[in-house]
Design a protein around this motif. Structure first.
Motif, PDB file in Angstrom:
ATOM      1  N   ALA A 191     -22.254  12.063 -23.325  1.00  0.00           N
ATOM      2  CA  ALA A 191     -21.101  12.265 -22.441  1.00  0.00           C
ATOM      3  C   ALA A 191     -20.956  13.713 -21.980  1.00  0.00           C
ATOM      4  CB  ALA A 191     -19.823  11.822 -23.152  1.00  0.00           C
ATOM      5  N   CYS A 192     -21.705  14.621 -22.588  1.00  0.00           N
ATOM      6  CA  CYS A 192     -21.636  16.051 -22.227  1.00  0.00           C
ATOM      7  C   CYS A 192     -22.922  16.724 -22.700  1.00  0.00           C
ATOM      8  CB  CYS A 192     -20.414  16.702 -22.890  1.00  0.00           C
ATOM      9  SG  CYS A 192     -20.288  18.461 -22.520  1.00  0.00           S
ATOM     10  N   SER A 193     -23.897  16.834 -21.797  1.00  0.00           N
ATOM     11  CA  SER A 193     -25.224  17.281 -22.256  1.00  0.00           C
ATOM     12  C   SER A 193     -25.865  18.326 -21.340  1.00  0.00           C
ATOM     13  CB  SER A 193     -26.145  16.064 -22.374  1.00  0.00           C
ATOM     14  OG  SER A 193     -26.229  15.408 -21.113  1.00  0.00           O
ATOM     15  N   PRO A 194     -25.161  19.421 -21.062  1.00  0.00           N
ATOM     16  CA  PRO A 194     -25.749  20.428 -20.163  1.00  0.00           C
ATOM     17  C   PRO A 194     -27.053  21.028 -20.698  1.00  0.00           C
ATOM     18  CG  PRO A 194     -23.819  21.319 -21.300  1.00  0.00           C
ATOM     19  CD  PRO A 194     -23.841  19.848 -21.567  1.00  0.00           C
ATOM     20  N   LEU A 195     -27.133  21.192 -22.016  1.00  0.00           N
ATOM     21  CA  LEU A 195     -28.338  21.801 -22.594  1.00  0.00           C
ATOM     22  C   LEU A 195     -29.525  20.845 -22.513  1.00  0.00           C
ATOM     23  CD1 LEU A 195     -26.472  23.377 -25.608  1.00  0.00           C
ATOM     24  CD2 LEU A 195     -27.812  24.693 -23.953  1.00  0.00           C
ATOM     25  N   VAL A 196     -29.273  19.581 -22.803  1.00  0.00           N
ATOM     26  CA  VAL A 196     -30.347  18.583 -22.743  1.00  0.00           C
ATOM     27  C   VAL A 196     -30.843  18.453 -21.301  1.00  0.00           C
ATOM     28  CG1 VAL A 196     -30.945  16.154 -23.135  1.00  0.00           C
ATOM     29  CG2 VAL A 196     -29.428  17.350 -24.737  1.00  0.00           C
ATOM     30  N   ASP A 197     -29.917  18.434 -20.347  1.00  0.00           N
ATOM     31  CA  ASP A 197     -30.303  18.316 -18.934  1.00  0.00           C
ATOM     32  C   ASP A 197     -31.222  19.476 -18.534  1.00  0.00           C
ATOM     33  OD1 ASP A 197     -28.568  16.190 -18.999  1.00  0.00           O
ATOM     34  OD2 ASP A 197     -27.032  17.094 -17.721  1.00  0.00           O
ATOM     35  N   ALA A 198     -30.831  20.695 -18.910  1.00  0.00           N
ATOM     36  CA  ALA A 198     -31.635  21.871 -18.553  1.00  0.00           C
ATOM     37  C   ALA A 198     -32.981  21.856 -19.276  1.00  0.00           C
ATOM     38  CB  ALA A 198     -30.872  23.153 -18.898  1.00  0.00           C
ATOM     39  N   PHE A 199     -32.966  21.424 -20.543  1.00  0.00           N
ATOM     40  CA  PHE A 199     -34.197  21.365 -21.337  1.00  0.00           C
ATOM     41  C   PHE A 199     -35.197  20.408 -20.678  1.00  0.00           C
ATOM     42  CE2 PHE A 199     -36.800  19.641 -24.793  1.00  0.00           C
ATOM     43  CZ  PHE A 199     -37.220  20.804 -25.419  1.00  0.00           C
ATOM     44  N   ARG A 200     -34.695  19.233 -20.314  1.00  0.00           N
ATOM     45  CA  ARG A 200     -35.580  18.212 -19.729  1.00  0.00           C
ATOM     46  C   ARG A 200     -36.080  18.620 -18.347  1.00  0.00           C
ATOM     47  NH1 ARG A 200     -32.160  13.004 -21.882  1.00  0.00           N
ATOM     48  NH2 ARG A 200     -33.050  13.050 -23.998  1.00  0.00           N
ATOM     49  N   ALA A 201     -35.263  19.371 -17.612  1.00  0.00           N
ATOM     50  CA  ALA A 201     -35.664  19.798 -16.266  1.00  0.00           C
ATOM     51  C   ALA A 201     -36.549  21.044 -16.308  1.00  0.00           C
ATOM     52  CB  ALA A 201     -34.413  20.072 -15.429  1.00  0.00           C
ATOM     53  N   GLY A 202     -36.783  21.571 -17.516  1.00  0.00           N
ATOM     54  CA  GLY A 202     -37.626  22.758 -17.648  1.00  0.00           C
ATOM     55  C   GLY A 202     -36.952  24.028 -17.150  1.00  0.00           C
ATOM     56  N   GLU A 203     -35.614  24.015 -17.114  1.00  0.00           N
ATOM     57  CA  GLU A 203     -34.887  25.176 -16.592  1.00  0.00           C
ATOM     58  C   GLU A 203     -34.545  26.170 -17.700  1.00  0.00           C
ATOM     59  OE1 GLU A 203     -31.679  23.445 -14.391  1.00  0.00           O
ATOM     60  OE2 GLU A 203     -33.045  22.726 -12.832  1.00  0.00           O
ATOM     61  N   ASP A 204     -34.313  27.432 -17.283  1.00  0.00           N
ATOM     62  CA  ASP A 204     -34.038  28.493 -18.257  1.00  0.00           C
ATOM     63  C   ASP A 204     -32.563  28.633 -18.581  1.00  0.00           C
ATOM     64  OD1 ASP A 204     -36.685  29.160 -18.357  1.00  0.00           O
ATOM     65  OD2 ASP A 204     -36.534  30.618 -16.725  1.00  0.00           O
ATOM     66  N   ASP A 205     -31.697  28.071 -17.738  1.00  0.00           N
ATOM     67  CA  ASP A 205     -30.257  28.208 -17.974  1.00  0.00           C
ATOM     68  C   ASP A 205     -29.564  26.882 -17.660  1.00  0.00           C
ATOM     69  OD1 ASP A 205     -27.900  29.386 -18.726  1.00  0.00           O
ATOM     70  OD2 ASP A 205     -27.955  30.981 -17.227  1.00  0.00           O
ATOM     71  N   VAL A 206     -28.328  26.750 -18.131  1.00  0.00           N
ATOM     72  CA  VAL A 206     -27.604  25.490 -17.944  1.00  0.00           C
ATOM     73  C   VAL A 206     -26.801  25.502 -16.640  1.00  0.00           C
ATOM     74  CG1 VAL A 206     -27.380  25.004 -20.395  1.00  0.00           C
ATOM     75  CG2 VAL A 206     -25.641  26.369 -19.265  1.00  0.00           C
ATOM     76  N   HIS A 207     -26.549  24.319 -16.126  1.00  0.00           N
ATOM     77  CA  HIS A 207     -25.590  24.126 -15.043  1.00  0.00           C
ATOM     78  C   HIS A 207     -24.438  23.331 -15.622  1.00  0.00           C
ATOM     79  CE1 HIS A 207     -28.704  25.489 -12.365  1.00  0.00           C
ATOM     80  NE2 HIS A 207     -29.522  24.585 -12.869  1.00  0.00           N
ATOM     81  N   PRO A 208     -23.190  23.668 -15.218  1.00  0.00           N
ATOM     82  CA  PRO A 208     -22.066  22.902 -15.752  1.00  0.00           C
ATOM     83  C   PRO A 208     -22.174  21.432 -15.379  1.00  0.00           C
ATOM     84  CG  PRO A 208     -21.327  24.655 -14.242  1.00  0.00           C
ATOM     85  CD  PRO A 208     -22.792  24.696 -14.254  1.00  0.00           C
ATOM     86  N   VAL A 209     -21.713  20.580 -16.265  1.00  0.00           N
ATOM     87  CA  VAL A 209     -21.810  19.136 -16.037  1.00  0.00           C
ATOM     88  C   VAL A 209     -20.415  18.521 -16.018  1.00  0.00           C
ATOM     89  CG1 VAL A 209     -24.071  18.885 -17.120  1.00  0.00           C
ATOM     90  CG2 VAL A 209     -22.016  18.735 -18.530  1.00  0.00           C
ATOM     91  N   THR A 210     -20.332  17.309 -15.503  1.00  0.00           N
ATOM     92  CA  THR A 210     -19.093  16.546 -15.584  1.00  0.00           C
ATOM     93  C   THR A 210     -19.040  15.914 -16.965  1.00  0.00           C
ATOM     94  OG1 THR A 210     -19.398  16.045 -13.265  1.00  0.00           O
ATOM     95  CG2 THR A 210     -17.728  14.768 -14.430  1.00  0.00           C
ATOM     96  N   VAL A 211     -17.889  16.050 -17.606  1.00  0.00           N
ATOM     97  CA  VAL A 211     -17.769  15.586 -18.993  1.00  0.00           C
ATOM     98  C   VAL A 211     -17.034  14.255 -19.017  1.00  0.00           C
ATOM     99  CG1 VAL A 211     -16.825  16.177 -21.252  1.00  0.00           C
ATOM    100  CG2 VAL A 211     -17.707  17.976 -19.768  1.00  0.00           C
ATOM    101  N   ARG A 212     -17.605  13.316 -19.775  1.00  0.00           N
ATOM    102  CA  ARG A 212     -16.938  12.027 -19.976  1.00  0.00           C
ATOM    103  C   ARG A 212     -16.329  12.006 -21.379  1.00  0.00           C
ATOM    104  NH1 ARG A 212     -21.002   8.596 -20.193  1.00  0.00           N
ATOM    105  NH2 ARG A 212     -22.621  10.127 -19.781  1.00  0.00           N
ATOM    106  N   PRO A 213     -15.431  11.073 -21.654  1.00  0.00           N
ATOM    107  CA  PRO A 213     -14.819  11.032 -22.981  1.00  0.00           C
ATOM    108  C   PRO A 213     -15.848  10.757 -24.082  1.00  0.00           C
ATOM    109  CG  PRO A 213     -13.614   9.641 -21.421  1.00  0.00           C
ATOM    110  CD  PRO A 213     -14.878  10.047 -20.743  1.00  0.00           C
ATOM    111  N   THR A 214     -15.682  11.413 -25.218  1.00  0.00           N
ATOM    112  CA  THR A 214     -16.534  11.172 -26.392  1.00  0.00           C
ATOM    113  C   THR A 214     -15.755  11.527 -27.650  1.00  0.00           C
ATOM    114  OG1 THR A 214     -18.501  11.920 -27.608  1.00  0.00           O
ATOM    115  CG2 THR A 214     -17.564  13.488 -26.058  1.00  0.00           C
TER     116      THR A 214
END
Ligand SMILES: [Zn+2]
Length: 346
Positions: free
Chosen positions: A231-254
Protein backbone atom coordinates in the motif's frame (compact mmCIF):
# COMPACT_ATOMS: atom_id res chain seq x y z
CA UNK A 1 31.22 22.43 20.29
CA UNK A 2 28.77 20.68 17.95
CA UNK A 3 30.28 18.21 15.47
CA UNK A 4 30.53 19.31 11.86
CA UNK A 5 27.64 18.13 9.68
CA UNK A 6 27.66 18.12 5.88
CA UNK A 7 24.94 17.55 3.30
CA UNK A 8 24.74 13.95 2.10
CA UNK A 9 23.60 15.14 -1.34
CA UNK A 10 25.66 18.27 -2.16
CA UNK A 11 28.39 18.16 0.54
CA UNK A 12 27.69 21.73 1.73
CA UNK A 13 28.82 22.10 5.37
CA UNK A 14 25.98 22.86 7.81
CA UNK A 15 26.05 25.82 10.20
CA UNK A 16 27.32 24.26 13.43
CA UNK A 17 26.31 27.23 15.57
CA UNK A 18 22.62 26.20 15.54
CA UNK A 19 20.50 23.02 15.47
CA UNK A 20 20.28 22.01 11.79
CA UNK A 21 18.18 19.13 10.45
CA UNK A 22 18.68 19.48 6.69
CA UNK A 23 20.90 21.22 4.17
CA UNK A 24 20.15 24.94 3.75
CA UNK A 25 21.30 24.82 0.12
CA UNK A 26 19.49 21.80 -1.36
CA UNK A 27 17.27 20.43 1.43
CA UNK A 28 19.16 17.12 1.58
CA UNK A 29 19.76 15.06 4.75
CA UNK A 30 22.86 15.73 6.85
CA UNK A 31 25.79 13.46 7.72
CA UNK A 32 28.72 13.75 10.10
CA UNK A 33 31.92 15.01 8.50
CA UNK A 34 33.60 12.80 11.08
CA UNK A 35 31.81 10.46 13.45
CA UNK A 36 31.49 12.17 16.86
CA UNK A 37 32.34 10.64 20.21
CA UNK A 38 29.38 11.07 22.53
CA UNK A 39 29.77 11.15 26.27
CA UNK A 40 27.14 11.07 28.99
CA UNK A 41 24.58 9.35 26.79
CA UNK A 42 20.99 9.70 28.02
CA UNK A 43 19.80 6.27 29.14
CA UNK A 44 16.64 4.53 30.28
CA UNK A 45 18.51 1.31 31.04
CA UNK A 46 18.47 -0.25 27.58
CA UNK A 47 19.17 -4.01 27.69
CA UNK A 48 20.76 -6.10 24.94
CA UNK A 49 17.64 -7.31 23.16
CA UNK A 50 17.13 -11.10 23.23
CA UNK A 51 17.38 -13.41 20.23
CA UNK A 52 14.85 -16.20 19.78
CA UNK A 53 15.42 -18.99 17.24
CA UNK A 54 12.36 -20.18 15.36
CA UNK A 55 11.23 -21.91 12.19
CA UNK A 56 9.07 -19.64 10.11
CA UNK A 57 7.76 -20.41 6.62
CA UNK A 58 10.28 -23.26 6.44
CA UNK A 59 13.21 -21.00 7.23
CA UNK A 60 15.29 -21.03 10.41
CA UNK A 61 15.39 -17.43 11.65
CA UNK A 62 16.82 -15.57 14.59
CA UNK A 63 14.20 -13.08 15.76
CA UNK A 64 15.77 -10.18 17.66
CA UNK A 65 13.15 -8.84 20.03
CA UNK A 66 13.44 -5.06 19.97
CA UNK A 67 10.20 -4.78 21.93
CA UNK A 68 12.37 -5.42 25.00
CA UNK A 69 13.73 -1.86 24.78
CA UNK A 70 12.36 0.70 27.28
CA UNK A 71 9.44 2.06 25.24
CA UNK A 72 8.80 -1.17 23.35
CA UNK A 73 10.37 -0.46 19.95
CA UNK A 74 13.76 -0.26 18.23
CA UNK A 75 13.36 3.52 18.10
CA UNK A 76 14.95 3.76 21.55
CA UNK A 77 18.34 2.90 20.01
CA UNK A 78 18.23 6.12 18.01
CA UNK A 79 16.31 8.38 20.39
CA UNK A 80 18.88 8.13 23.16
CA UNK A 81 21.53 9.54 20.82
CA UNK A 82 19.23 12.23 19.40
CA UNK A 83 18.30 13.40 22.90
CA UNK A 84 21.94 13.28 24.01
CA UNK A 85 22.74 15.59 21.09
CA UNK A 86 19.78 17.87 21.91
CA UNK A 87 20.99 18.16 25.50
CA UNK A 88 24.59 18.83 24.42
CA UNK A 89 23.30 21.55 22.08
CA UNK A 90 21.41 23.17 24.97
CA UNK A 91 18.02 22.63 23.31
CA UNK A 92 15.06 22.98 25.71
CA UNK A 93 12.24 22.08 23.30
CA UNK A 94 12.16 19.43 20.55
CA UNK A 95 9.55 18.63 17.92
CA UNK A 96 9.01 15.46 15.94
CA UNK A 97 6.42 14.02 13.58
CA UNK A 98 5.68 10.35 14.05
CA UNK A 99 3.05 7.71 13.42
CA UNK A 100 3.70 6.69 17.01
CA UNK A 101 6.76 4.67 18.00
CA UNK A 102 9.36 7.35 17.27
CA UNK A 103 7.26 9.95 19.05
CA UNK A 104 6.74 7.77 22.12
CA UNK A 105 10.45 6.99 22.23
CA UNK A 106 11.66 10.58 21.79
CA UNK A 107 9.12 11.75 24.40
CA UNK A 108 10.49 9.23 26.92
CA UNK A 109 14.14 10.22 26.45
CA UNK A 110 13.22 13.93 26.45
CA UNK A 111 11.40 13.36 29.75
CA UNK A 112 14.54 11.72 31.13
CA UNK A 113 16.70 14.63 29.94
CA UNK A 114 14.32 17.40 31.03
CA UNK A 115 13.58 18.59 27.47
CA UNK A 116 10.09 19.60 26.38
CA UNK A 117 8.75 17.54 23.50
CA UNK A 118 6.01 18.24 20.93
CA UNK A 119 4.82 15.31 18.83
CA UNK A 120 2.88 15.79 15.59
CA UNK A 121 0.95 12.60 14.88
CA UNK A 122 -1.53 11.62 12.19
CA UNK A 123 -5.11 11.63 13.44
CA UNK A 124 -6.11 8.05 14.14
CA UNK A 125 -2.63 7.10 15.42
CA UNK A 126 -2.46 4.09 17.73
CA UNK A 127 -3.95 4.93 21.13
CA UNK A 128 -1.27 2.96 22.97
CA UNK A 129 1.46 5.07 21.36
CA UNK A 130 -0.44 8.32 22.05
CA UNK A 131 -0.91 7.22 25.68
CA UNK A 132 2.85 6.71 26.04
CA UNK A 133 3.59 10.16 24.65
CA UNK A 134 1.04 11.81 26.89
CA UNK A 135 2.33 10.02 30.00
CA UNK A 136 5.87 11.14 29.15
CA UNK A 137 4.59 14.72 29.16
CA UNK A 138 4.76 15.40 25.42
CA UNK A 139 2.38 17.85 23.84
CA UNK A 140 0.51 15.96 21.13
CA UNK A 141 -0.81 17.65 18.01
CA UNK A 142 -2.99 15.37 15.92
CA UNK A 143 -2.98 16.42 12.26
CA UNK A 144 -5.47 15.19 9.68
CA UNK A 145 -4.28 14.56 6.13
CA UNK A 146 -1.37 12.51 4.82
CA UNK A 147 1.73 11.48 6.76
CA UNK A 148 3.60 14.13 4.73
CA UNK A 149 1.11 16.81 5.92
CA UNK A 150 2.01 15.81 9.48
CA UNK A 151 5.74 16.20 8.71
CA UNK A 152 5.16 19.60 7.12
CA UNK A 153 3.27 20.82 10.19
CA UNK A 154 6.06 19.66 12.50
CA UNK A 155 8.74 21.27 10.33
CA UNK A 156 6.82 24.57 10.38
CA UNK A 157 6.77 24.39 14.19
CA UNK A 158 10.51 23.76 14.20
CA UNK A 159 11.16 27.47 13.71
CA UNK A 160 10.82 27.89 17.48
CA UNK A 161 12.16 24.47 18.57
CA UNK A 162 14.57 21.78 17.39
CA UNK A 163 13.21 19.37 14.75
CA UNK A 164 14.36 15.90 15.74
CA UNK A 165 12.61 13.53 13.30
CA UNK A 166 14.33 10.16 13.07
CA UNK A 167 14.15 10.00 9.29
CA UNK A 168 16.41 13.06 9.05
CA UNK A 169 18.67 12.85 12.09
CA UNK A 170 22.26 11.59 11.66
CA UNK A 171 22.31 11.11 15.43
CA UNK A 172 19.51 8.58 15.18
CA UNK A 173 21.60 6.47 12.80
CA UNK A 174 24.51 6.46 15.26
CA UNK A 175 22.12 4.73 17.64
CA UNK A 176 20.58 2.19 15.26
CA UNK A 177 24.11 1.17 14.23
CA UNK A 178 24.35 -0.42 17.69
CA UNK A 179 22.04 -3.17 16.41
CA UNK A 180 24.91 -4.47 14.24
CA UNK A 181 27.61 -4.56 16.90
CA UNK A 182 25.23 -6.10 19.45
CA UNK A 183 24.15 -8.78 16.98
CA UNK A 184 27.74 -9.56 16.04
CA UNK A 185 28.55 -10.02 19.73
CA UNK A 186 25.52 -12.25 20.35
CA UNK A 187 25.96 -14.49 17.29
CA UNK A 188 29.74 -14.53 17.39
CA UNK A 189 29.74 -13.55 13.69
CA UNK A 190 27.85 -11.43 11.20
CA UNK A 191 24.64 -13.07 9.93
CA UNK A 192 24.15 -13.90 6.24
CA UNK A 193 21.03 -11.74 5.93
CA UNK A 194 18.89 -9.30 7.87
CA UNK A 195 15.24 -8.95 6.82
CA UNK A 196 13.35 -5.94 8.18
CA UNK A 197 10.43 -3.56 7.65
CA UNK A 198 11.49 -0.35 5.94
CA UNK A 199 9.71 3.02 5.89
CA UNK A 200 12.10 5.85 6.73
CA UNK A 201 14.82 3.18 6.67
CA UNK A 202 16.57 4.29 9.83
CA UNK A 203 17.08 0.77 11.15
CA UNK A 204 18.33 -0.50 7.79
CA UNK A 205 20.77 2.39 7.38
CA UNK A 206 22.02 2.02 10.94
CA UNK A 207 22.59 -1.71 10.44
CA UNK A 208 24.38 -1.08 7.13
CA UNK A 209 26.69 1.44 8.79
CA UNK A 210 27.22 -0.70 11.84
CA UNK A 211 28.42 -3.62 9.74
CA UNK A 212 30.50 -1.30 7.59
CA UNK A 213 32.30 -0.19 10.76
CA UNK A 214 32.85 -3.79 11.84
CA UNK A 215 34.23 -4.67 8.44
CA UNK A 216 37.87 -4.43 9.46
CA UNK A 217 37.35 -7.38 11.79
CA UNK A 218 34.79 -9.19 9.64
CA UNK A 219 35.21 -9.87 5.92
CA UNK A 220 31.53 -10.56 5.37
CA UNK A 221 28.59 -8.19 5.56
CA UNK A 222 24.99 -9.42 5.57
CA UNK A 223 22.59 -9.00 2.70
CA UNK A 224 19.99 -6.42 3.69
CA UNK A 225 16.39 -7.08 2.73
CA UNK A 226 13.83 -4.31 3.24
CA UNK A 227 10.11 -5.02 3.27
CA UNK A 228 7.41 -2.45 2.52
CA UNK A 229 3.65 -2.61 2.45
CA UNK A 230 2.15 -2.99 -1.02
CA UNK A 231 0.00 0.00 0.00
CA UNK A 232 3.05 2.30 0.26
CA UNK A 233 6.20 1.19 -1.54
CA UNK A 234 8.26 4.10 -2.89
CA UNK A 235 11.54 2.31 -2.17
CA UNK A 236 10.48 -0.93 -3.84
CA UNK A 237 9.23 0.98 -6.89
CA UNK A 238 12.56 2.81 -7.27
CA UNK A 239 14.54 -0.39 -6.63
CA UNK A 240 12.66 -2.31 -9.32
CA UNK A 241 12.93 0.56 -11.80
CA UNK A 242 16.70 0.71 -11.26
CA UNK A 243 16.47 4.31 -10.05
CA UNK A 244 18.83 6.01 -7.59
CA UNK A 245 16.18 7.98 -5.70
CA UNK A 246 12.52 7.63 -4.73
CA UNK A 247 9.48 9.38 -6.14
CA UNK A 248 6.58 10.06 -3.79
CA UNK A 249 3.74 7.58 -4.15
CA UNK A 250 0.02 7.58 -3.46
CA UNK A 251 -0.58 5.80 -0.17
CA UNK A 252 -3.44 3.38 0.39
CA UNK A 253 -4.68 2.22 3.80
CA UNK A 254 -2.58 -0.44 5.55
CA UNK A 255 -2.23 -1.84 9.06
CA UNK A 256 1.55 -1.33 8.72
CA UNK A 257 1.29 2.26 9.99
CA UNK A 258 4.95 2.52 11.01
CA UNK A 259 6.24 2.25 7.43
CA UNK A 260 3.58 4.34 5.68
CA UNK A 261 6.07 6.91 4.43
CA UNK A 262 5.52 8.16 0.88
CA UNK A 263 8.85 9.94 0.61
CA UNK A 264 11.64 8.72 2.91
CA UNK A 265 14.19 11.56 3.34
CA UNK A 266 17.12 9.16 2.99
CA UNK A 267 15.68 7.18 0.08
CA UNK A 268 18.81 7.53 -2.01
CA UNK A 269 20.98 6.16 0.79
CA UNK A 270 18.61 3.26 1.50
CA UNK A 271 18.61 2.16 -2.15
CA UNK A 272 22.42 2.32 -2.26
CA UNK A 273 22.79 0.37 1.00
CA UNK A 274 20.46 -2.44 -0.12
CA UNK A 275 22.07 -2.72 -3.56
CA UNK A 276 25.56 -2.59 -2.07
CA UNK A 277 24.73 -5.49 0.25
CA UNK A 278 23.38 -7.73 -2.51
CA UNK A 279 19.93 -7.61 -0.92
CA UNK A 280 16.52 -6.64 -2.22
CA UNK A 281 13.41 -4.58 -1.50
CA UNK A 282 10.02 -6.30 -1.68
CA UNK A 283 6.38 -5.72 -0.76
CA UNK A 284 3.76 -7.72 1.12
CA UNK A 285 0.00 -7.28 1.30
CA UNK A 286 -1.98 -6.71 4.48
CA UNK A 287 -3.42 -10.20 4.08
CA UNK A 288 0.11 -11.64 4.18
CA UNK A 289 0.97 -9.35 7.11
CA UNK A 290 -1.93 -10.63 9.21
CA UNK A 291 -1.15 -14.26 8.37
CA UNK A 292 2.42 -13.71 9.56
CA UNK A 293 1.26 -11.91 12.71
CA UNK A 294 -0.98 -14.86 13.62
CA UNK A 295 1.75 -17.39 12.92
CA UNK A 296 4.12 -15.46 15.18
CA UNK A 297 1.44 -15.32 17.87
CA UNK A 298 1.10 -19.09 17.60
CA UNK A 299 4.82 -19.20 18.52
CA UNK A 300 4.23 -16.96 21.53
CA UNK A 301 5.59 -13.81 19.90
CA UNK A 302 3.30 -10.75 19.99
CA UNK A 303 4.26 -8.16 17.38
CA UNK A 304 2.67 -5.02 15.97
CA UNK A 305 1.41 -5.25 12.37
CA UNK A 306 4.34 -3.20 11.01
CA UNK A 307 6.82 -5.71 12.47
CA UNK A 308 5.00 -8.65 10.89
CA UNK A 309 5.78 -7.51 7.32
CA UNK A 310 9.36 -8.79 7.55
CA UNK A 311 8.18 -12.29 8.46
CA UNK A 312 5.48 -12.15 5.78
CA UNK A 313 8.20 -11.61 3.16
CA UNK A 314 10.45 -14.51 4.15
CA UNK A 315 9.05 -17.06 1.74
CA UNK A 316 9.53 -14.83 -1.32
CA UNK A 317 13.21 -14.11 -0.58
CA UNK A 318 16.20 -16.23 -1.73
CA UNK A 319 17.21 -17.33 1.76
CA UNK A 320 17.22 -21.14 1.43
CA UNK A 321 20.97 -21.56 1.15
CA UNK A 322 21.78 -19.18 4.00
CA UNK A 323 22.77 -20.35 7.46
CA UNK A 324 21.98 -17.29 9.49
CA UNK A 325 18.95 -15.07 8.84
CA UNK A 326 18.07 -12.39 11.37
CA UNK A 327 14.70 -10.63 11.59
CA UNK A 328 14.41 -7.67 13.97
CA UNK A 329 11.02 -7.71 15.66
CA UNK A 330 10.86 -3.92 15.58
CA UNK A 331 8.12 -3.42 18.20
CA UNK A 332 5.85 -5.29 20.58
CA UNK A 333 2.21 -5.95 19.70
CA UNK A 334 1.17 -3.99 22.78
CA UNK A 335 1.86 -0.88 20.69
CA UNK A 336 -1.03 -1.57 18.36
CA UNK A 337 -3.60 -3.38 20.47
CA UNK A 338 -6.48 -1.34 19.00
CA UNK A 339 -5.58 -2.29 15.40
CA UNK A 340 -5.06 -5.93 16.34
CA UNK A 341 -8.32 -6.14 18.28
CA UNK A 342 -10.11 -4.46 15.37
CA UNK A 343 -8.73 -6.99 12.92
CA UNK A 344 -9.90 -9.82 15.15
CA UNK A 345 -13.43 -8.43 14.87
CA UNK A 346 -13.81 -7.99 18.62
ZN1 LIG B 1 22.76 19.96 0.12
Amino acid sequence: MSPQLVCADCATPADSSRWMWRCDSCGGPLEFAEEPELTEIVSLGEPETPILELDFAGIRVSAKLEGALPTGSFKDRGSRFVVTALRQAGVDRAVIDSSGNAGASLAAYCARAGIRCDVYAPSGASRAKLAQMECFGAEIKEISGSREDVATAAQAAAKSSAYAAHGWSPWFLLGTASFASELRRQLGRAPDAVVMPVGAGTLLLGIARGFQKLKSSEARRPRLYGVQSAACSPLVDAFRAGEDDVHPVTVRPTAAEGIKIARPPRGRQILAAVRGSGGELVTVTDEELWAALHELSANGIFVEPTSAVAFAALKQLPLDSLQSVVVPVTATGLKAVDTIVGAMGR
